[in-house]
Write a protein that holds these residues in place. Structure first.
Motif, PDB file in Angstrom:
ATOM      1  N   GLN A 105      55.013   8.466   9.491  1.00 23.91           N
ATOM      2  CA  GLN A 105      53.878   9.339   9.700  1.00 23.91           C
ATOM      3  C   GLN A 105      54.072  10.632   8.911  1.00 23.91           C
ATOM      4  O   GLN A 105      55.164  11.190   8.878  1.00 23.91           O
ATOM      5  CB  GLN A 105      53.713   9.660  11.183  1.00 23.91           C
ATOM      6  N   SER A 111      51.924  14.412   7.502  1.00 23.94           N
ATOM      7  CA  SER A 111      50.764  15.296   7.573  1.00 23.94           C
ATOM      8  C   SER A 111      50.921  16.384   6.520  1.00 23.94           C
ATOM      9  O   SER A 111      52.028  16.683   6.066  1.00 23.94           O
ATOM     10  CB  SER A 111      50.638  15.923   8.970  1.00 23.94           C
ATOM     11  N   GLY A 159      59.145   8.084  13.838  1.00 30.56           N
ATOM     12  CA  GLY A 159      57.939   7.468  13.311  1.00 30.56           C
ATOM     13  C   GLY A 159      58.112   6.767  11.993  1.00 30.56           C
ATOM     14  O   GLY A 159      57.171   6.648  11.225  1.00 30.56           O
ATOM     15  N   LEU A 204      54.315   2.092  15.039  1.00 29.80           N
ATOM     16  CA  LEU A 204      53.399   2.749  14.105  1.00 29.80           C
ATOM     17  C   LEU A 204      52.180   1.912  13.756  1.00 29.80           C
ATOM     18  O   LEU A 204      51.062   2.405  13.722  1.00 29.80           O
ATOM     19  CB  LEU A 204      54.136   3.072  12.794  1.00 29.80           C
ATOM     20  N   HIS A 226      46.469   0.632  13.020  1.00 29.65           N
ATOM     21  CA  HIS A 226      47.334   1.801  13.101  1.00 29.65           C
ATOM     22  C   HIS A 226      47.235   2.413  14.488  1.00 29.65           C
ATOM     23  O   HIS A 226      46.158   2.415  15.108  1.00 29.65           O
ATOM     24  CB  HIS A 226      46.934   2.843  12.058  1.00 29.65           C
ATOM     25  N   GLN A 285      44.121   4.804  15.786  1.00 25.85           N
ATOM     26  CA  GLN A 285      42.977   4.774  14.883  1.00 25.85           C
ATOM     27  C   GLN A 285      41.920   3.773  15.367  1.00 25.85           C
ATOM     28  O   GLN A 285      42.257   2.676  15.801  1.00 25.85           O
ATOM     29  CB  GLN A 285      43.421   4.410  13.467  1.00 25.85           C
TER      30      GLN A 285
END
Length: 346
Positions: A13, A15, A136, A155, A174, A177
């Motif tokens: 993961q 960001s 993650g 994940l 996912h 999601q």
């Protein structure tokens, strides 16, 4: 080409701040590293479903094809069958000498041919998530054989489908999601039989769509399309497939009075609904004749290995009520269009 020696994919993961960037470093462990590798034992299993917080996706245990999508938030479900087909490209006929080519899509039949010669596709399930020492993160084995294996963590869940030696797909859910991701890999398209081929991914549902489907206009407004119809003149349809294809820049959907199935694309593609309850998108083409529209050569790019091009892309599926569908597909289309760039450096 399709050659490659990588047998693992690293998932984690990530960001990034708005109008900013994040940097991640990946290091290969030395052979003498004392940390043990995680024990992952392949488990022979035929996948029947994958599920996250929002969706459940069911597969036919006999054929391995996608069978149904359930929206758990709205308590709705829809039978959805998906498969890959190819249209046999026209080389011209008595009605018209026009061949299918770089600018012209003209199949010689309205009925496409399934890519898989068998009704059953090879499938296996992979569940992936947190890896050793990296929150993650996890490793995913690439599909190199039809042997199924099961990896359990959090994940993403994947069902790998092999339709032929040159067409495969990964169906993903996912964590967190609300969409189903279909990552397809197509090519090199075989043409040794002398037939040019135009490959589509088709979705078939039970929706009563009344000859209507919907596509975006340059990623913005949605336009209603009606099969074999033009709003400003009486159409005499001579091309029942090509005459109903429209540009799809970001999304295409079908709906009835209650439910809507939306497919979002990661690139501009041609799409249509050739019969009620269905929609399709063209994902790859390889043609053997020039269409005489200015290029002066057939659409038969060979690629670096001279075997033909391999194309990989994604379709995102959303199932929702008609009233709520736009809330999701408009935002998701913008996220796809403005996705962060991944830049790699040694």
């Amino acid at each position: 080409g399709g050659g490659g020696s990588a047998v693992w994919e690293l998932l984690f993961q990530a960001s990034a701040p708005p109008l900013g960037f994040s940097t991640f470093t990946v290091s290969r462990l030395s052979r003498g590293d004392p940390r043990p590798h995680p024990a992952r034992t392949p488990v022979l299993s035929q996948p029947q479903d994958i599920q996250n917080e929002h969706l459940r996706v069911l597969f036919d245990p006999l054929t391995g094809h996608l069978k149904e999508i359930q929206n758990l938030d709205k308590s709705i479900s829809l039978p959805v069958f998906q498969n890959f087909y190819w249209y046999n490209a026209s080389v011209g006929n008595d009605e018209s000498p026009q061949a299918s080519g770089a600018y012209i899509f003209r199949p010689n039949s309205s009925e496409p041919i399934p890519v898989s010669s068998s009704k059953r596709v090879s499938t296996h399930l992979v569940k992936v998530g947190g890896g050793d020492g990296v929150p993650g993160a996890g490793g995913v084995p690439r599909v190199l054989s039809p042997q199924p294996c099961l990896l359990q963590n959090a994940l993403v869940q994947e069902v790998h489908q092999n339709f032929s030696s040159w067409c495969s797909q990964v169906v993903r859910l996912h964590a967190g999601q609300p969409y189903v991701e279909l990552e397809w890999t197509v090519g090199p398209i075989p043409v040794a039989d002398g037939w040019g081929k135009e490959i589509i991914s088709r979705f078939e549902t039970t929706l009563q769509t009344d000859s209507r489907f919907y596509t975006d206009s340059n990623g913005r407004q949605i336009l209603e399309r009606r099969r074999d119809y033009r709003p400003t003149w009486n159409l005499s349809q001579t091309e029942p497939v090509a005459g109903n294809y429209y540009p799809v820049n970001s999304r295409i959907f079908i709906k009835d009075k209650k439910f809507q199935l939306t497919v979002l694309t990661d690139r501009s593609q041609g799409g249509s609904s050739i019969f009620d309850g269905s929609l399709e998108l063209m994902v790859h083409r390889r043609l053997l004749y020039d269409d005489n529209r200015g290029v002066g050569e057939p659409l038969v790019e060979l690629g670096a290995d001279r075997q033909g091009l391999v194309v990989r892309g994604r379709h995102l599926l959303l199932l929702d009520t008609v009233e709520s569908a736009a809330d999701q597909h408009r935002l998701l289309a913008q996220e796809l269009f403005m996705a962060p760039y991944v830049v790699l450096a040694p």
